[in-house]
Design an enzyme around this catalytic site. Structure first.
Site, short mmCIF file in Angstrom:
data_model
loop_
_atom_site.label_atom_id
_atom_site.label_comp_id
_atom_site.label_asym_id
_atom_site.label_seq_id
_atom_site.Cartn_x
_atom_site.Cartn_y
_atom_site.Cartn_z
N GLU A 115 0.80 -1.22 0.00
CA GLU A 115 0.00 0.00 0.00
C GLU A 115 0.84 1.27 0.00
O GLU A 115 0.29 2.36 -0.12
CB GLU A 115 -0.92 0.02 1.23
CG GLU A 115 -1.94 -1.11 1.24
CD GLU A 115 -2.90 -1.01 2.41
OE1 GLU A 115 -2.77 -0.08 3.24
OE2 GLU A 115 -3.79 -1.88 2.52
N THR A 154 0.41 0.34 11.07
CA THR A 154 0.40 0.14 9.62
C THR A 154 0.61 1.43 8.84
O THR A 154 0.76 1.39 7.62
CB THR A 154 -0.94 -0.49 9.18
OG1 THR A 154 -2.01 0.38 9.57
CG2 THR A 154 -1.14 -1.86 9.80
N GLY A 193 -5.97 -1.06 15.88
CA GLY A 193 -6.51 -2.06 16.79
C GLY A 193 -7.84 -1.70 17.40
O GLY A 193 -8.25 -2.31 18.40
N ALA A 194 -8.58 -0.73 16.84
CA ALA A 194 -9.83 -0.29 17.45
C ALA A 194 -10.87 -1.40 17.52
O ALA A 194 -11.71 -1.42 18.42
CB ALA A 194 -10.40 0.91 16.69
N GLU A 195 -10.84 -2.33 16.57
CA GLU A 195 -11.81 -3.43 16.59
C GLU A 195 -11.51 -4.44 17.69
O GLU A 195 -12.32 -5.32 17.98
CB GLU A 195 -11.83 -4.16 15.24
CG GLU A 195 -12.69 -3.51 14.19
CD GLU A 195 -12.10 -2.22 13.63
OE1 GLU A 195 -12.86 -1.39 13.15
OE2 GLU A 195 -10.86 -2.05 13.69
N ASP A 224 -18.37 2.55 12.45
CA ASP A 224 -17.00 2.35 11.96
C ASP A 224 -16.60 3.47 11.00
O ASP A 224 -15.89 3.26 10.03
CB ASP A 224 -16.85 0.98 11.29
CG ASP A 224 -15.41 0.64 10.93
OD1 ASP A 224 -14.49 1.24 11.51
OD2 ASP A 224 -15.20 -0.23 10.06
N LYS A 254 -14.52 8.20 5.77
CA LYS A 254 -15.47 7.13 5.50
C LYS A 254 -16.92 7.62 5.46
O LYS A 254 -17.75 7.06 4.76
CB LYS A 254 -15.37 6.05 6.59
CG LYS A 254 -14.30 5.00 6.37
CD LYS A 254 -14.49 3.91 7.41
CE LYS A 254 -13.53 2.76 7.20
NZ LYS A 254 -13.83 1.64 8.13
N CYS A 262 -11.25 -17.24 13.77
CA CYS A 262 -10.44 -17.57 12.59
C CYS A 262 -10.93 -16.95 11.29
O CYS A 262 -10.15 -16.74 10.36
CB CYS A 262 -10.38 -19.10 12.40
SG CYS A 262 -10.10 -20.05 13.90
N HIS A 299 -9.30 -16.38 7.53
CA HIS A 299 -9.56 -17.53 6.66
C HIS A 299 -10.99 -17.46 6.16
O HIS A 299 -11.93 -17.94 6.81
CB HIS A 299 -9.31 -18.84 7.42
CG HIS A 299 -7.88 -19.05 7.77
ND1 HIS A 299 -6.93 -19.45 6.85
CD2 HIS A 299 -7.22 -18.90 8.95
CE1 HIS A 299 -5.75 -19.55 7.45
NE2 HIS A 299 -5.89 -19.21 8.72
#
Length: 733
Positions: A79, A176, A192-194, A317, A344, A642, A646
């Site tokens: 990115e 990031t 890491g807000a979630e 969000d 957003k 997971c 995934h």
């Protein structure tokens, strides 16, 4: 040499030596315009991503071809926008790797790979991204995924200093974004807000890495006593004293940090609340300052000088972390230093960067979370009837992927146009009843999402009363008329009106952009095209098929009289396990590359197509004692822990666990519980999952593989493609 001359020379050498060893450095000012050099990921001091170079023009761009490429040894997202100074290109890659190249030839000068603790992947929502480096005083600054900030020698790539930016090791903190050099400090935020993070930014001395100041964007529990920063005292009054302080609150400034040398302010964009819904985060309500805000901090002290909260009481969000642009503009007859921001929430803001005064706020997509802007306060008027999903599911526009996200926009100060990719799409939002228990370093967002392009197909999977309620919502008619679309646009920031719009390949196709003084707009596509448009009209002037998905923003520079355009290429980011079928990454894989172009360059080497899909291999028999209840337990544990990584989709960039080979089944516990594949990015889970629980997850995946194999054998027999489109409900983004 006379004694006086010798003394003078000695004094000069001593002063230079002392300056080199000084405990403090001040970075040289960023360039006002991006020309031969491109000195930070945004190109100039205002991060306009607009270049004054004019050698590549609408008249000759047809001659554009590849100058050189660098394969970066990854299949994860790229990115960053490279930086070029005096013929050397610096850029960053997966998890905070850094690189230096000869910008004319592509010769690699050095590369740096930080020793990342891959357990951090447990708390990374949106891939192992990194958005760039900062450069000052012969040092390259880069943050690794596990939130270590490095200062590297720009000539060698060797570590000069390292600072651990993690303020609480028990929280799911990561980094990031690109660092920002501001005066004598370098500033970095966190993500890491979630999960369970209380957001903050930190400022470190350029020369030594010493922490100079830190500002948390969320108050701490008032029961602990006075706030740890004086400017959090008024913020605490906007939160319920009985808020879910255990979850941290969110507000993470993971991107969008700009230093304004004109005002001496560091302006940050802050993240969303955690958990998402206000009623669960702060039960008594409140605006929850400083969530979803622009906050201007004094560069020397970290004190708040002004703030503008774009989304009071955020429940959707709606981060304010999207890149901002600093420029000057004539507004209401006055020449003003302004900040342009399209986050957003679907609004394009024009704000005076001296005092945070709101000058303009215009919607650029469908917006139903608010009714408008209060003319007296500048605050949005929240539409709870349309967007409050605390009691019943609601369709909210825009969706959580945002009208705009991390993909950088550009601004041409001559034409006055704002260029960027825009997504006009919503999502259905709902949550489970009651309070969920807190999960340390686990997902605590407590909301489920169905994006509007999937909503009609997904309705039959919902309980009939819920589906009926969704169909009765006024916003459902908007979904039927237009489920969602992504466009590349040119927008007048003072009116919000679109000057031109061109469709992208799909809603996940939203790349960063570059504009130039010669009238070009350059961007990539998920399908792997580098597209050059006429900035005035949006007309395509040149398309180059690269065979690699491009999300990052291009940049341009000049070395020895030759203008180049460079871009990083690889799929990933938010929703990264779901690779769209139209993506180059789906067709040809995701070999991460740095691509550099020039006039009269050559052809781009196209990666070969992936081999045809094969039927899922036959799984092993279930272990003795596995029951339907075991499989149901495993399914719940899988989706709770997971599924964000995934997705079990064809050609995902993470392993499709419906297609595990015998050796993987045999090593399942070693991988999941013991971290056998940690060097590859797969963390261990033995602190969350007991052996019996891991066995239940394995039983669910074996059952899923049985079903997948049976269905795919039937497709082969019927002559159908194995990857026929199927509904994919994204519960997290």
């Amino acid at each position: 040499m006379s004694g006086a001359a010798m003394l003078k020379r000695f004094t000069l050498l001593l002063s230079l030596a002392l300056a080199a060893c000084s405990a403090s450095e001040t970075a040289p000012p960023q360039q006002a315009e991006a020309g031969e050099n491109w000195t930070n990921p945004g190109g100039d001091a205002g991060k306009t991503r607009h270049s004054v170079l004019t050698d590549i023009t609408p008249a000759n761009v047809e001659r554009l071809g590849l100058a050189w490429e660098a394969k970066l040894g990854t299949n994860r997202v790229l990115e960053a926008t490279p930086v070029v100074v005096d013929g050397v290109m610096y850029t960053s890659g997966v998890a905070g790797r850094a690189y230096a190249f000869d910008a004319a030839t592509g010769k690699e000068l050095w590369r740096f790979e930080p020793p990342v603790d891959m357990q951090v992947n447990r708390t990374v929502c949106c891939d192992m991204a990194n958005r760039g480096i900062a450069l000052a005083n012969g040092k390259v600054y880069v943050a690794s995924l596990d939130a270590q900030l490095y200062a590297l020698d720009a000539k060698t790539g060797q570590i000069v200093w390292q600072a651990d930016t993690v303020d609480d090791k028990q929280r799911g903190i990561n980094s990031t974004g690109a660092p920002e050099v501001a005066g004598d400090v370098v500033v970095i935020g966190n993500g890491g807000a979630e999960y369970d993070v209380r957001g903050y930014v930190s400022a470190y001395d350029l020369a030594t890495g010493e922490l100079k100041w830190r500002f948390h964007t969320v108050p701490r529990d008032p029961a602990l006593g006075p706030q740890d920063h004086p400017d959090l005292e008024p913020a605490a009054k906007t939160w319920d004293p009985k808020s879910r302080w255990d979850i941290g609150g969110g507000g993470t400034p993971w991107d969008a940090i700009n230093y304004d040398p004109e005002t001496g302010l560091v302006i940050i964009g802050t993240g969303n609340g955690g958990p998402y819904d206000l009623s669960k985060r702060s039960p008594a309500g409140g605006t929850n300052l400083y969530l979803s805000s622009l906050v201007a901090l004094d560069v020397k002290t970290g004190r708040v000088k002004w703030h503008y909260q774009e989304v009071p009481g955020d429940s959707w969000d709606f981060t304010a972390t999207q890149p901002m642009i600093l420029t000057r503009m004539k507004v209401d007859g006055e020449d003003r230093p302004v900040l342009l921001h399209a986050p957003k929430n679907g609004i394009l803001y024009v704000i005076d960067r001296r005092d945070g005064k709101l000058l303009r706020a215009n919607p650029i997509v469908r917006v139903n979370w608010m009714k408008g802007i209060d003319p007296k306060t500048g605050a949005p008027i929240i539409d709870r009837d349309a967007a409050d999903y605390s009691q019943a599911a609601k369709i909210v526009f825009p969706g959580t992927p945002g009208a705009r996200n991390w993909f950088p926009a550009a601004y041409d100060p001559v034409s006055g146009l704002f260029f960027g990719s825009v997504l006009d799409m919503g999502n259905l939002m709902f949550q489970t009843p009651g309070q969920k228990p807190f999960k340390a370093k686990g997902l605590n967002n407590d909301a489920a999402l169905i994006f509007t392009p999937d909503l009609v197909a997904a309705l039959p999977t919902l309980p009939p009363p819920v589906a009926a309620g969704v169909k009765a919502l006024p916003a459902f008619q908007d979904v039927l008329k237009d489920p969602g679309r992504a466009e590349m646009r040119a927008i007048d920031p003072l009116t919000g009106k679109t000057v031109w719009a061109q469709p992208m390949e799909g809603w996940q196709d939203r790349g960063g952009v570059l504009s130039t003084a010669s009238g070009l707009l350059v961007h990539g596509t998920v399908g792997g095209q580098l597209v050059v448009r006429a900035a005035k009209t949006g007309k395509v002037l040149k398309t180059i098929d690269t065979g690699t998905t491009i999300l990052a923003a291009p940049m341009t520079y000049k070395v020895k009289g030759v203008q180049y355009i460079a871009v990083m290429a690889a799929w990933g980011g938010g929703g990264y396990p779901y690779v769209p079928r139209y993506a180059a990454a789906y067709k040809r894989g995701n070999t991460g590359r740095l691509l550099v172009f020039r006039l009269d360059g050559g052809a781009v080497p196209i990666p070969p197509e992936l081999p045809p899909l094969e039927v899922a291999p036959e799984p092993p028999e279930q272990a003795p004692g596995v029951t339907p209840d075991t499989i149901a337990q495993g399914r719940g544990l899988f989706f709770a822990n997971c599924a964000i990584c995934h997705a079990n989709q064809h050609r995902s960039i993470t392993p499709d666990l419906r297609r595990m080979q015998p050796g993987t089944h045999d090593a399942f516990n070693a991988i999941v519980l013991d971290g056998a594949l940690m060097p590859n990015g797969m963390p261990r889970w033995n602190d969350v999952l007991k052996p019996a629980e891991a066995a239940a997850v394995h039983a669910y995946l074996i059952d899923l593989q049985v079903t997948t194999r049976r269905d795919e054998l039937a497709k082969v027999k019927a002559g159908l493609a194995l990857d026929a489109p199927s509904l994919a409900i994204l519960s997290n983004y």
